[in-house]
Each structure stands twice: as C-alpha cells, then as structure tokens.
Design a protein around this motif. Structure first.
Motif, PDB file in Angstrom:
ATOM      1  N   ALA A   1       4.176   2.054   2.396  1.00 32.90           N
ATOM      2  CA  ALA A   1       5.550   2.201   1.897  1.00 32.90           C
ATOM      3  C   ALA A   1       6.169   3.514   2.378  1.00 32.90           C
ATOM      4  N   HIS A   2       5.384   4.608   2.305  1.00 38.49           N
ATOM      5  CA  HIS A   2       5.896   5.869   2.871  1.00 38.49           C
ATOM      6  C   HIS A   2       6.201   5.690   4.365  1.00 38.49           C
ATOM      7  N   ALA A   3       5.269   5.036   5.076  1.00 35.71           N
ATOM      8  CA  ALA A   3       5.438   4.883   6.531  1.00 35.71           C
ATOM      9  C   ALA A   3       6.715   4.088   6.834  1.00 35.71           C
TER      10      ALA A   3
ATOM     11  N   LEU B   1       1.969  12.266   4.818  1.00 37.80           N
ATOM     12  CA  LEU B   1       1.106  13.246   4.147  1.00 37.80           C
ATOM     13  C   LEU B   1       1.628  13.444   2.736  1.00 37.80           C
ATOM     14  N   ASP B   2       0.784  13.179   1.749  1.00 34.80           N
ATOM     15  CA  ASP B   2       1.224  13.407   0.372  1.00 34.80           C
ATOM     16  C   ASP B   2       0.036  13.858  -0.463  1.00 34.80           C
ATOM     17  N   GLY B   3       0.188  13.841  -1.774  1.00 24.40           N
ATOM     18  CA  GLY B   3      -0.916  14.202  -2.643  1.00 24.40           C
ATOM     19  C   GLY B   3      -1.986  13.125  -2.578  1.00 24.40           C
ATOM     20  N   ARG B   4      -1.583  11.912  -2.905  1.00 25.81           N
ATOM     21  CA  ARG B   4      -2.543  10.824  -2.855  1.00 25.81           C
ATOM     22  C   ARG B   4      -1.840   9.477  -2.928  1.00 25.81           C
ATOM     23  N   GLY B   5      -2.512   8.476  -2.379  1.00 23.60           N
ATOM     24  CA  GLY B   5      -2.124   7.081  -2.580  1.00 23.60           C
ATOM     25  C   GLY B   5      -3.253   6.407  -3.336  1.00 23.60           C
TER      26      GLY B   5
ATOM     27  N   GLY C   1       9.478  12.323  -0.504  1.00 22.35           N
ATOM     28  CA  GLY C   1       8.569  12.202  -1.640  1.00 22.35           C
ATOM     29  C   GLY C   1       8.441  10.749  -2.077  1.00 22.35           C
ATOM     30  N   ASP C   2       7.795  10.546  -3.224  1.00 21.66           N
ATOM     31  CA  ASP C   2       7.504   9.172  -3.620  1.00 21.66           C
ATOM     32  C   ASP C   2       8.749   8.323  -3.869  1.00 21.66           C
ATOM     33  N   ALA C   3       9.874   8.945  -4.192  1.00 19.66           N
ATOM     34  CA  ALA C   3      11.103   8.156  -4.374  1.00 19.66           C
ATOM     35  C   ALA C   3      11.360   7.287  -3.153  1.00 19.66           C
TER      36      ALA C   3
ATOM     37  N   ALA D   1       0.853  -1.194   0.000  1.00 15.30           N
ATOM     38  CA  ALA D   1       0.000   0.000   0.000  1.00 15.30           C
ATOM     39  C   ALA D   1       0.888   1.243   0.000  1.00 15.30           C
ATOM     40  N   HIS D   2       0.526   2.224  -0.822  1.00 16.47           N
ATOM     41  CA  HIS D   2       1.390   3.388  -1.025  1.00 16.47           C
ATOM     42  C   HIS D   2       1.791   4.042   0.302  1.00 16.47           C
ATOM     43  N   HIS D   3       0.835   4.211   1.192  1.00 21.33           N
ATOM     44  CA  HIS D   3       1.160   4.909   2.440  1.00 21.33           C
ATOM     45  C   HIS D   3       1.864   4.019   3.441  1.00 21.33           C
TER      46      HIS D   3
HETATM   47 FE   LIG Z   1       3.206   9.518  -2.140  1.00 18.89          FE
END
Ligand SMILES: [Fe+2]
Length: 532
Positions: free
Chosen positions: A127-129, A146-150, A313-315, A123-125
């Motif tokens: 992965a950020h977490a 916190l980002d634009g969207r997952g 960021g997403d990287a 899940a995108h978030h």
């Molecule tokens: Fe993101």
C-alpha cells in the motif's frame, strides 16, 4: 472501478476514493475528529476507523456505499506473525492482529451498507509502494518504502511496471530505520510516532560525533536490506524528559542518527538502482518525510528523478491500497494532481478582493495571517490551504510564530516562494518542490533578506507555488513581492501546539480566537483583529 481505501491500524487513520483510476478525494481522520494523528499508535486504539473521512470521501465522489467495487485495508493479517517471533517487545500486538482480521465486520458496522466481502487486505508495504509509484507522474518507477513497521517488515525495495509490483528486497523486523528514529525521538523527550521532524530539526544544531558507534550498529547488508541493531541510548547521551531543555550533546546525537539514516538510505537506493537499472525513484513510508535524507537521495543516489508521496506516512496507505487494487484490476491510473485532496469551503467570490489587497499589506506590516482557502491538505504539511503566513524579512517572526504555536524555539519555519523565482533564491534541492519535501540551500545574498526562514545551517525547506496550480496563493505572493521586494512568505501550518491542522471553519475561528493572529482570511471573508 470505484475503490474506497482505508488506513486504520497503526498511525494516522485516513480514507481515499479512487474512481476509474482517478484520485477523487483523500483525507485524514484527525482533520475531522480534531485529535492529532487520529489515535495514538497503540494496539488498544487500533479499532478506530476513519469513519468521518471515509464518509466525506464518498460524498465528494458522489458515491453511495453500495456503489463501491472494493474497499481496501492497508494491513494483511494473513502476513502477520506474533510480535515475539518478530523480535518485538509488544505484548498487546495480538490485539492489532485481531482488529485487522475483524476489520471487514467493523467497517460494515461503521459504514452501514458496506459489504464485508468487498474488503481486500493489502500488504502494508504494498500500500505504501502504491502511494509512491502509482500516484506519481510516472507510475513505472522504482519504489523504496521505509517506515516503522508493517506486518513483518519495515522496508520494501521494488519496481512497478505496468501496474505490477516486483519486490526485490524487504527487510524483516525487528530491524527498522523508522523504529530506530522513533526510539531516538522518545529518548529526546519528544512524542514518538509524531515528533520525528523535531529530531530532524534538532540534528542541524549538532555534530555527528557518535557516527562511528552508529555505523557499527546500523548498516546496509549488501542484499537490499539492512541491519539496525539495538542502540543503548543512555550510554551515548542521557535521555530527556518531555519539555526538558536539550544540550549540545543531544543535538549531536540527533545529528549522528540523522547522518547515519541518510547514509543507509543512500546505500539502499543505490542497491535498488543497480538491481533495476531504473531512472526514477519514488518514496513512501514515514521515513520518507525526512526532507534532509530525501535531498541526499536526489543528489547522490544516481536516480534522475526522486518523487515522494506527500502523505508518505501511514495516511498515504489509504490511497496507495486503493491504487494498488485498481492497478491490479487493470485500471488506467492517473497521477494524483496535487496534495489538495481534502475538504474545501470554496466560494467563487473568494478570489476577488480579500486578501489581494488586505492580506499582503498586513503581512508587509509584519502582521500574521491565518489563511484558510480551498481544500485542506493530505499529509502533514500546510501548503497554502490551511496556513499561517508571515513576513520572512523580519528575523523576529520566527520566534513570534513559535510562540503563537507554542513550539520549541529551535524549530524552523518554512518559506513558500513563487515557482518562477525559486531558482534565484534556493539551490541544491529539486525545483519545483510543491510539497515541501526537500531542503534547499538559501543563496548567500538572500540569507539576510529572508532571515526568518533560513535554518541555522543556511538551508530552508521550500514550497514552490505555481500560479497555474495555486492562483490565489500565487497572487498573494506577487502582491507581497510588489510591496517588499520579497517573492517569499513564511508558511507554517494553521494549528496551535499539539493540535491537528485546522480543517473546518469552526476550527479556524477557534484558532483565530485563541492565538494572537492579526487577520483570518477565510473563503471570501476577512476577519481583522482591532488595530489591523
Ligand atoms: Fe507504514
């Protein structure tokens, strides 16, 4: 366990390799492809995979594709929903979802030998977490994304304990602080999903006089999430075309949104802390690149420590996805050692001469030095590996650097400082600050001594340089201090307008050839322009 992490779908395609819990390599595709941010964050470009970055990461780790135990992809199509049901006006979003579903096949085509069955959607978030807590020095920590969207959300508030993530709250789309800031970026004539940091810089020139309107539209909901209503931007201030001059009104709008973002982030962090009773907060997602907001969280959220993933960021989801899967498999994770996870053309002779004599002398005489040493940085900041250096004592150097880089004149440049001297010059933000992710107040008696790096509001975005971690950069700072009495240098990224940071030696030569830079210090070599 050997995991290749891949981020591809929205912004900043990137790859990372984690072996037995150790982050061995991470890099963004833009540094190889020489296309800033890799591809534009539009659905029809979402197929673009970080092929070169992934190959390089595997090489660096000494792995063949067949050695991998898992490949992570930081978007889970099983969680996605049609854009219209999320309240988004994005008629091509289904293309993204198709690309994501087919990612295992695409990856096995791009990287022959890769077993599509090994690809795991994260899940995108999550992965950020993972990129925040699990890469930090203390992986048992609270995490705010916190980002634009997952897939369906724009936020996650959670706690990692023993490698497991507990999610306390997740704000569903269309409410998104990242998209709100992106919209403002576009309204001000800048490139959305790219130039948000310009808005943050512009904000310090304005007064937040639209704050009341924004407080009505954007607010925490008391349950861990928030409301971000649609802002009728033209009704506040007329929009700008790209390149059009901004007025004080535009700065006021930027200041208002910036202030409101800080307030809502503080509310979200305090809610999380009340819920978890945690003492350590970690941050990721593109919004966590907002140094000014991060500094307020450090000061006012009640947490003892705030740690931000440098590739917020997403990287960073390439690394975070890999760490998330490794943690779930019970691997013992090591914190990332630093942001220098990219390529290097190191050479042991490097350290000796160069620069220890020539570079500080050139800088003291107000020359500009292109600095290319060691492994390139992960994340958007140049941190002394692919940097453009100058003398902070001359106020005119700000304008010269912005000219060289083809940037707007309101953009600040940042200082690097010897870690041991930072506290006498910079106050308020956390120290050390090795990733340049917070702002600090410049001590009043230093403001006139280093005018090129003092922002209009008396702050600076500092990178501290520790001689143990960065011996070469520290040696240059020490030598410059001996010549000028300033343990500080101007440090901005080594690139020219609109291009990604220099990564390989050919990029460095091209940059040196096209910009009026005095010297290029590359590996063991020093290239001098006539007269220097
Ligand atoms: Fe993101």
């Amino acid at each position: 366990m050997k995991v290749l992490g891949v981020n591809a779908l929205f912004h900043d395609p990137a790859a990372a390799v984690v072996v037995d819990g150790v982050t061995v390599a991470a890099a963004e595709e833009e540094r190889f492809s020489r296309r800033k941010h890799g591809h534009r964050p539009v659905p029809f470009a979402a197929w673009e995979l970080p092929e070169q970055a992934a190959r390089w990461c595997l090489d660096r780790a000494g792995l063949e594709i067949g050695d991998l135990d898992a490949v992570t992809y930081s978007f889970d199509p099983a969680l996605a929903r049609p854009a219209e049901s999320l309240g988004l006006n994005d008629p091509w979003d289904h293309l993204r979802q198709t690309y994501a579903r087919e990612a295992p096949g695409f990856l096995s085509t791009a990287l022959p030998g890769l077993d599509p069955g090994q690809v795991r959607f994260v899940a995108h978030h999550a992965a950020h977490a993972g990129s925040a807590a699990l890469a930090s020095p203390h992986p048992d920590a609270d995490v705010l994304v916190l980002d634009g969207r997952g897939e369906c959300a724009s936020h996650l508030a959670g706690t990692y304990a023993g490698g497991r993530l507990t999610v306390h709250a997740a704000q569903q789309l269309p409410h998104s602080l990242g998209l709100l800031y992106e919209e403002l970026t576009e309204h001000l004539g800048f490139l959305r999903s790219s130039d948000e940091y310009k808005v943050m810089a512009l904000a310090s020139y304005g007064e937040p006089r639209f704050l009341d309107e924004l407080r009505g539209l954007v607010r925490a909901d008391g349950a861990g999430g928030f409301v971000a209503g649609r802002v009728d931007w033209p009704s506040l201030v007329k929009g700008l075309e790209p390149g059009e001059d901004w007025t004080p009104e535009h700065a006021d709008l930027a200041a208002s949104v910036q202030r409101r973002l800080e307030e809502v982030m503080l509310d979200l962090a305090r809610w999380l802390r009340d819920r978890s009773q945690g003492t350590r907060l970690t941050l990721a997602g593109g919004v966590a690149l907002n140094c000014v907001a991060n500094t307020r969280l450090h000061e006012e959220s009640g947490y003892d420590e705030v740690w931000v993933q440098p590739a917020a960021g997403d990287a960073g989801t390439a690394l975070g996805g890999a760490l998330h899967v490794a943690a779930a498999a019970g691997e013992d994770l090591q914190p990332m050692g630093g942001a220098d996870l990219g390529r290097e053309w190191s050479d042991d002779e490097i350290v000796e001469t160069l620069r220890l004599a020539q570079v500080p002398r050139c800088l003291a005489a107000d020359g500009m030095v292109a600095w290319f040493q060691g492994r390139s940085e992960y994340g958007p900041r140049a941190l002394g590996h692919r940097s453009l250096l100058a003398n902070p004592g001359n106020a005119a150097n700000l304008e010269r650097l912005n000219d060289v880089k083809g940037r707007e004149q309101f953009r600040p440049v940042a200082p690097m400082v010897l870690a041991g001297r930072a506290a006498e010059i910079f106050a308020r933000g956390p120290l050390p600050s090795p990733y340049m992710l917070f702002v600090h107040d410049v001590a009043p008696d230093w403001r006139e001594r280093i005018p090129a790096v003092v922002h209009v509001d008396g702050t600076a975005r500092v990178q501290t340089v520790d001689p143990v971690d960065e011996p070469l950069m520290a040696a240059v700072l020490e030598a410059f201090d001996r010549l000028t009495g300033l343990p500080v240098l101007v440090n901005t990224s080594l690139n020219t307008a609109g291009r990604p940071m220099v990564d390989d030696p050919r990029d460095a030569l091209e940059c040196f050839g096209s910009a009026p830079v005095s010297m290029l210090a590359i590996g063991p070599c020093l290239v001098r322009r006539p007269g220097w």
